[in-house]
Design a protein around this motif. Structure first.
Motif, PDB file in Angstrom:
ATOM      1  N   CYS A  19       1.439  -6.809 -11.604  1.00 13.47           N
ATOM      2  CA  CYS A  19       0.714  -6.193 -10.487  1.00 13.47           C
ATOM      3  C   CYS A  19       0.918  -4.687 -10.432  1.00 13.47           C
ATOM      4  CB  CYS A  19       1.111  -6.855  -9.176  1.00 13.47           C
ATOM      5  SG  CYS A  19       0.468  -8.539  -9.029  1.00 13.47           S
ATOM      6  N   LEU A  20       2.133  -4.223 -10.673  1.00 11.54           N
ATOM      7  CA  LEU A  20       2.365  -2.781 -10.652  1.00 11.54           C
ATOM      8  C   LEU A  20       1.611  -2.096 -11.790  1.00 11.54           C
ATOM      9  CD1 LEU A  20       6.133  -2.621  -9.628  1.00 11.54           C
ATOM     10  CD2 LEU A  20       4.114  -2.242  -8.196  1.00 11.54           C
ATOM     11  N   SER A  21       1.484  -2.773 -12.920  1.00  9.10           N
ATOM     12  CA  SER A  21       0.672  -2.227 -14.022  1.00  9.10           C
ATOM     13  C   SER A  21      -0.802  -2.170 -13.635  1.00  9.10           C
ATOM     14  CB  SER A  21       0.845  -3.066 -15.287  1.00  9.10           C
ATOM     15  OG  SER A  21       2.165  -2.971 -15.760  1.00  9.10           O
ATOM     16  N   MET A  22      -1.281  -3.233 -12.970  1.00 14.26           N
ATOM     17  CA  MET A  22      -2.668  -3.237 -12.498  1.00 14.26           C
ATOM     18  C   MET A  22      -2.906  -2.093 -11.525  1.00 14.26           C
ATOM     19  SD  MET A  22      -3.170  -7.367 -11.897  1.00 14.26           S
ATOM     20  CE  MET A  22      -4.718  -7.255 -11.031  1.00 14.26           C
ATOM     21  N   LEU A  23      -1.972  -1.907 -10.602  1.00 16.87           N
ATOM     22  CA  LEU A  23      -2.099  -0.868  -9.589  1.00 16.87           C
ATOM     23  C   LEU A  23      -2.174   0.520 -10.234  1.00 16.87           C
ATOM     24  CD1 LEU A  23      -2.165  -0.001  -6.636  1.00 16.87           C
ATOM     25  CD2 LEU A  23       0.337  -0.107  -6.630  1.00 16.87           C
ATOM     26  N   GLN A  24      -1.441   0.725 -11.305  1.00 19.22           N
ATOM     27  CA  GLN A  24      -1.442   2.021 -11.978  1.00 19.22           C
ATOM     28  C   GLN A  24      -2.793   2.345 -12.616  1.00 19.22           C
ATOM     29  OE1 GLN A  24       2.031   2.651 -14.491  1.00 19.22           O
ATOM     30  NE2 GLN A  24       3.255   1.449 -13.075  1.00 19.22           N
ATOM     31  N   CYS A  25      -3.637   1.352 -12.770  1.00 14.60           N
ATOM     32  CA  CYS A  25      -4.995   1.555 -13.304  1.00 14.60           C
ATOM     33  C   CYS A  25      -6.008   1.806 -12.197  1.00 14.60           C
ATOM     34  CB  CYS A  25      -5.438   0.316 -14.091  1.00 14.60           C
ATOM     35  SG  CYS A  25      -4.443  -0.033 -15.530  1.00 14.60           S
ATOM     36  N   ALA A  26      -5.613   1.632 -10.943  1.00 15.37           N
ATOM     37  CA  ALA A  26      -6.545   1.649  -9.815  1.00 15.37           C
ATOM     38  C   ALA A  26      -6.817   3.058  -9.297  1.00 15.37           C
ATOM     39  CB  ALA A  26      -6.000   0.785  -8.684  1.00 15.37           C
ATOM     40  N   ASP A  27      -7.920   3.161  -8.576  1.00 13.15           N
ATOM     41  CA  ASP A  27      -8.271   4.381  -7.849  1.00 13.15           C
ATOM     42  C   ASP A  27      -7.953   4.228  -6.363  1.00 13.15           C
ATOM     43  OD1 ASP A  27      -9.657   5.656 -10.122  1.00 13.15           O
ATOM     44  OD2 ASP A  27     -11.110   4.034  -9.840  1.00 13.15           O
ATOM     45  N   GLU A  28      -7.863   2.963  -5.924  1.00 14.25           N
ATOM     46  CA  GLU A  28      -7.692   2.667  -4.498  1.00 14.25           C
ATOM     47  C   GLU A  28      -6.871   1.404  -4.349  1.00 14.25           C
ATOM     48  OE1 GLU A  28     -10.801   0.704  -1.431  1.00 14.25           O
ATOM     49  OE2 GLU A  28     -11.382   2.717  -2.102  1.00 14.25           O
ATOM     50  N   ILE A  29      -6.121   1.321  -3.258  1.00 13.80           N
ATOM     51  CA  ILE A  29      -5.435   0.087  -2.891  1.00 13.80           C
ATOM     52  C   ILE A  29      -6.038  -0.394  -1.572  1.00 13.80           C
ATOM     53  CG2 ILE A  29      -3.542   1.306  -1.738  1.00 13.80           C
ATOM     54  CD1 ILE A  29      -1.687  -1.003  -2.628  1.00 13.80           C
ATOM     55  N   TYR A  30      -6.357  -1.672  -1.522  1.00 13.66           N
ATOM     56  CA  TYR A  30      -6.921  -2.301  -0.322  1.00 13.66           C
ATOM     57  C   TYR A  30      -5.838  -3.214   0.228  1.00 13.66           C
ATOM     58  CZ  TYR A  30     -10.203  -4.925   2.607  1.00 13.66           C
ATOM     59  OH  TYR A  30     -10.854  -5.515   3.665  1.00 13.66           O
ATOM     60  N   LEU A  31      -5.284  -2.855   1.383  1.00 12.47           N
ATOM     61  CA  LEU A  31      -4.171  -3.589   1.968  1.00 12.47           C
ATOM     62  C   LEU A  31      -4.669  -4.624   2.968  1.00 12.47           C
ATOM     63  CD1 LEU A  31      -1.875  -0.512   2.449  1.00 12.47           C
ATOM     64  CD2 LEU A  31      -1.401  -2.445   0.946  1.00 12.47           C
ATOM     65  N   LEU A  32      -4.377  -5.880   2.668  1.00 18.07           N
ATOM     66  CA  LEU A  32      -4.746  -6.982   3.553  1.00 18.07           C
ATOM     67  C   LEU A  32      -3.858  -6.989   4.790  1.00 18.07           C
ATOM     68  CD1 LEU A  32      -5.085  -9.781   0.855  1.00 18.07           C
ATOM     69  CD2 LEU A  32      -6.957  -8.622   2.061  1.00 18.07           C
ATOM     70  N   ASP A  33      -4.379  -7.531   5.875  1.00 17.46           N
ATOM     71  CA  ASP A  33      -3.578  -7.683   7.088  1.00 17.46           C
ATOM     72  C   ASP A  33      -2.287  -8.417   6.747  1.00 17.46           C
ATOM     73  OD1 ASP A  33      -5.565  -6.444   8.535  1.00 17.46           O
ATOM     74  OD2 ASP A  33      -6.358  -8.297   9.391  1.00 17.46           O
ATOM     75  N   GLY A  34      -1.193  -7.980   7.352  1.00 15.18           N
ATOM     76  CA  GLY A  34       0.110  -8.599   7.119  1.00 15.18           C
ATOM     77  C   GLY A  34       0.871  -7.988   5.959  1.00 15.18           C
ATOM     78  N   TRP A  35       0.304  -6.980   5.318  1.00 14.63           N
ATOM     79  CA  TRP A  35       0.970  -6.370   4.163  1.00 14.63           C
ATOM     80  C   TRP A  35       2.368  -5.853   4.513  1.00 14.63           C
ATOM     81  CZ3 TRP A  35       2.746  -1.421   4.136  1.00 14.63           C
ATOM     82  CH2 TRP A  35       2.268  -0.566   5.132  1.00 14.63           C
ATOM     83  N   GLU A  36       2.565  -5.475   5.774  1.00 18.37           N
ATOM     84  CA  GLU A  36       3.848  -4.908   6.197  1.00 18.37           C
ATOM     85  C   GLU A  36       4.994  -5.915   6.068  1.00 18.37           C
ATOM     86  OE1 GLU A  36       1.115  -5.283   8.122  1.00 18.37           O
ATOM     87  OE2 GLU A  36       0.731  -3.476   9.290  1.00 18.37           O
ATOM     88  N   GLN A  37       4.688  -7.212   6.142  1.00 16.92           N
ATOM     89  CA  GLN A  37       5.721  -8.242   6.058  1.00 16.92           C
ATOM     90  C   GLN A  37       6.022  -8.661   4.618  1.00 16.92           C
ATOM     91  OE1 GLN A  37       3.164  -8.679   8.681  1.00 16.92           O
ATOM     92  NE2 GLN A  37       4.693  -7.513   9.802  1.00 16.92           N
ATOM     93  N   SER A  38       5.358  -8.052   3.660  1.00 17.46           N
ATOM     94  CA  SER A  38       5.525  -8.415   2.248  1.00 17.46           C
ATOM     95  C   SER A  38       6.272  -7.316   1.502  1.00 17.46           C
ATOM     96  CB  SER A  38       4.143  -8.621   1.610  1.00 17.46           C
ATOM     97  OG  SER A  38       4.249  -8.675   0.209  1.00 17.46           O
ATOM     98  N   LYS A  39       7.435  -7.673   0.937  1.00 18.82           N
ATOM     99  CA  LYS A  39       8.191  -6.690   0.148  1.00 18.82           C
ATOM    100  C   LYS A  39       7.360  -6.164  -1.009  1.00 18.82           C
ATOM    101  CE  LYS A  39      12.797  -8.520   1.072  1.00 18.82           C
ATOM    102  NZ  LYS A  39      13.987  -9.152   0.487  1.00 18.82           N
ATOM    103  N   GLY A  40       6.639  -7.071  -1.663  1.00 20.15           N
ATOM    104  CA  GLY A  40       5.814  -6.671  -2.803  1.00 20.15           C
ATOM    105  C   GLY A  40       4.709  -5.717  -2.398  1.00 20.15           C
ATOM    106  N   ALA A  41       4.000  -6.037  -1.320  1.00 17.51           N
ATOM    107  CA  ALA A  41       2.902  -5.177  -0.865  1.00 17.51           C
ATOM    108  C   ALA A  41       3.426  -3.825  -0.386  1.00 17.51           C
ATOM    109  CB  ALA A  41       2.105  -5.875   0.232  1.00 17.51           C
ATOM    110  N   ARG A  42       4.592  -3.818   0.251  1.00 19.21           N
ATOM    111  CA  ARG A  42       5.178  -2.534   0.669  1.00 19.21           C
ATOM    112  C   ARG A  42       5.507  -1.683  -0.549  1.00 19.21           C
ATOM    113  NH1 ARG A  42       8.394  -5.757   4.325  1.00 19.21           N
ATOM    114  NH2 ARG A  42      10.207  -5.199   3.069  1.00 19.21           N
ATOM    115  N   SER A  43       6.033  -2.311  -1.602  1.00 26.48           N
ATOM    116  CA  SER A  43       6.324  -1.588  -2.843  1.00 26.48           C
ATOM    117  C   SER A  43       5.037  -1.060  -3.477  1.00 26.48           C
ATOM    118  CB  SER A  43       7.035  -2.505  -3.848  1.00 26.48           C
ATOM    119  OG  SER A  43       8.282  -2.897  -3.352  1.00 26.48           O
ATOM    120  N   GLU A  44       3.995  -1.886  -3.445  1.00 25.91           N
ATOM    121  CA  GLU A  44       2.714  -1.463  -4.012  1.00 25.91           C
ATOM    122  C   GLU A  44       2.134  -0.288  -3.224  1.00 25.91           C
ATOM    123  OE1 GLU A  44       1.455  -5.831  -5.814  1.00 25.91           O
ATOM    124  OE2 GLU A  44       1.005  -5.351  -3.718  1.00 25.91           O
ATOM    125  N   LYS A  45       2.248  -0.323  -1.916  1.00 24.38           N
ATOM    126  CA  LYS A  45       1.749   0.791  -1.097  1.00 24.38           C
ATOM    127  C   LYS A  45       2.521   2.072  -1.411  1.00 24.38           C
ATOM    128  CE  LYS A  45       0.815   2.421   3.586  1.00 24.38           C
ATOM    129  NZ  LYS A  45       1.680   3.567   3.737  1.00 24.38           N
TER     130      LYS A  45
END
Length: 109
Positions: A56-82
Motif C-alpha cells: 500500500c505504501l508503494s501504491m501511495l507513492q505512485c498517487a497524486d491524491e489520497i482519498y480518506l474514508l470516514d474513520g481513517w483516524e482510528q486506523s494506524k495504517g491510514a494515519r501512516s498513509e496520510k
C-alpha cells in the motif's frame, strides 16, 4: 493527457469484510475516464498486515491524491498513509457528502 491517480485509504482491520465494500463503493464513486484508482481492497486476501502496508505504501507513492474514508483516524495504517501523503505533498481529500452516500445506496441494491 496524463490520468490522475487516486489512492483510497481508510480503516480495514477489525471491520467486517475488512471494509472492502466501502473501499469498492469509494472506487465506484471516484471512477472516471481521467482517473486511475489505487484501491487496497483489490489486493488478494491472505497477506499479513506488514505485507499489505508494504504494498500500500508503494501504491501511495505512485498517487497524486489520497482519498480518506470516514474513520481513517482510528486506523494506524491510514494515519501512516496520510502522514506519507503529506510528506509527498499529495492532494488530500476526505470522504463526505451526499454523493458518496448515494453511490453506496445504489451499490447495496
Amino acid at each position: 493527457m496524463r490520468k490522475k491517480k487516486i489512492y483510497i485509504a481508510g480503516p480495514m482491520s477489525g471491520i467486517e469484510g475488512n471494509n472492502r465494500f466501502i473501499f469498492h463503493a469509494a472506487a465506484e464513486f471516484l471512477r472516471s475516464d481521467n482517473i486511475i484508482i489505487l484501491n487496497p481492497a483489490s489486493l488478494p486476501i491472505g497477506l499479513t498486515e506488514p505485507e499489505y502496508m508494504q504494498i500500500c505504501l508503494s501504491m501511495l507513492q505512485c498517487a497524486d491524491e489520497i482519498y480518506l474514508l470516514d474513520g481513517w483516524e482510528q486506523s494506524k495504517g491510514a494515519r501512516s498513509e496520510k502522514t506519507l501523503a503529506e510528506k509527498l505533498d499529495l492532494e488530500i481529500v476526505y470522504q463526505n457528502g451526499v454523493e458518496f452516500e448515494m453511490t453506496l445506496a445504489q451499490l447495496s441494491y
